[in-house]
Write an enzyme that holds these catalytic residues in place. Sequence first.
Site, mmCIF file in Angstrom:
data_model
loop_
_atom_site.group_PDB
_atom_site.id
_atom_site.type_symbol
_atom_site.label_atom_id
_atom_site.label_comp_id
_atom_site.label_asym_id
_atom_site.label_seq_id
_atom_site.Cartn_x
_atom_site.Cartn_y
_atom_site.Cartn_z
ATOM 1 N N CYS A 76 -10.489 42.297 48.779
ATOM 2 C CA CYS A 76 -9.260 42.147 49.877
ATOM 3 C C CYS A 76 -7.966 43.138 49.849
ATOM 4 C CB CYS A 76 -8.859 40.627 49.835
ATOM 5 S SG CYS A 76 -7.947 40.104 51.572
ATOM 6 N N HIS A 177 -13.804 38.320 50.688
ATOM 7 C CA HIS A 177 -13.414 37.538 49.485
ATOM 8 C C HIS A 177 -15.068 37.133 48.930
ATOM 9 C CE1 HIS A 177 -9.295 37.041 49.007
ATOM 10 N NE2 HIS A 177 -9.269 37.038 50.418
ATOM 11 N N GLU A 179 -15.954 35.906 46.212
ATOM 12 C CA GLU A 179 -15.787 34.645 45.630
ATOM 13 C C GLU A 179 -15.724 33.520 46.436
ATOM 14 O OE1 GLU A 179 -11.469 35.772 46.145
ATOM 15 O OE2 GLU A 179 -13.307 36.728 45.973
#
Length: 199
Positions: A76, A177, A179
Amino acid sequence: MIAVIDVSGNNLTSLTNALIRLGGHFALTHDAQEIQKASHVILPGVGTARSGMTALQQNGLIDVLRTLTQPLLGICLGMQLLLEYSEEDDIPCLGLIPGVAELLKAERNHPVPHMGWNNLHWQKTSSLQQGLNNSDYVYFVHSYALKADDYALARCRYHEEFTAVVKKGNFYGMQFHPEKSADVGMVLLNNFLSLESKC
């Protein structure tokens, strides 16, 4: 050991949980020697370009990151900090990947920030792509992006195309992202951690 750069007090719980699920041995750190000795380095980021660059500078990490030879992944804002410049705050960045982080254009059906799920369009064959295809969706939250260019491994369309995954040498960036991108994100992180380290 994976070095997750922690210089700004960001909430890194989602990222660290993902690394735990992958069985990765990692450390949250801003120590230059620990980062230099790591097999892989991750630069997450939430906030502004100025706050991100200021935090790196205050911790003496700008030259450290510029001289790394092992795989480095910016996530990001972390990806944007790898670029030459950011329109946000009009600030020079690390200059590891050519390009500028530019403000996305807001349209009636495309508000800024770009927030939510969108799919990747892979442009080049890469080890990061293993097990993935153009029907896979990932999670974005951002207002600035790098225009799609020759360094783009994958692009995304949100009114206009921008770079979603970028690579130059051992430096990688993901505008989304991973994750927070469910199974697809886990595959991407695992593929990154599987890259050969020259450290």
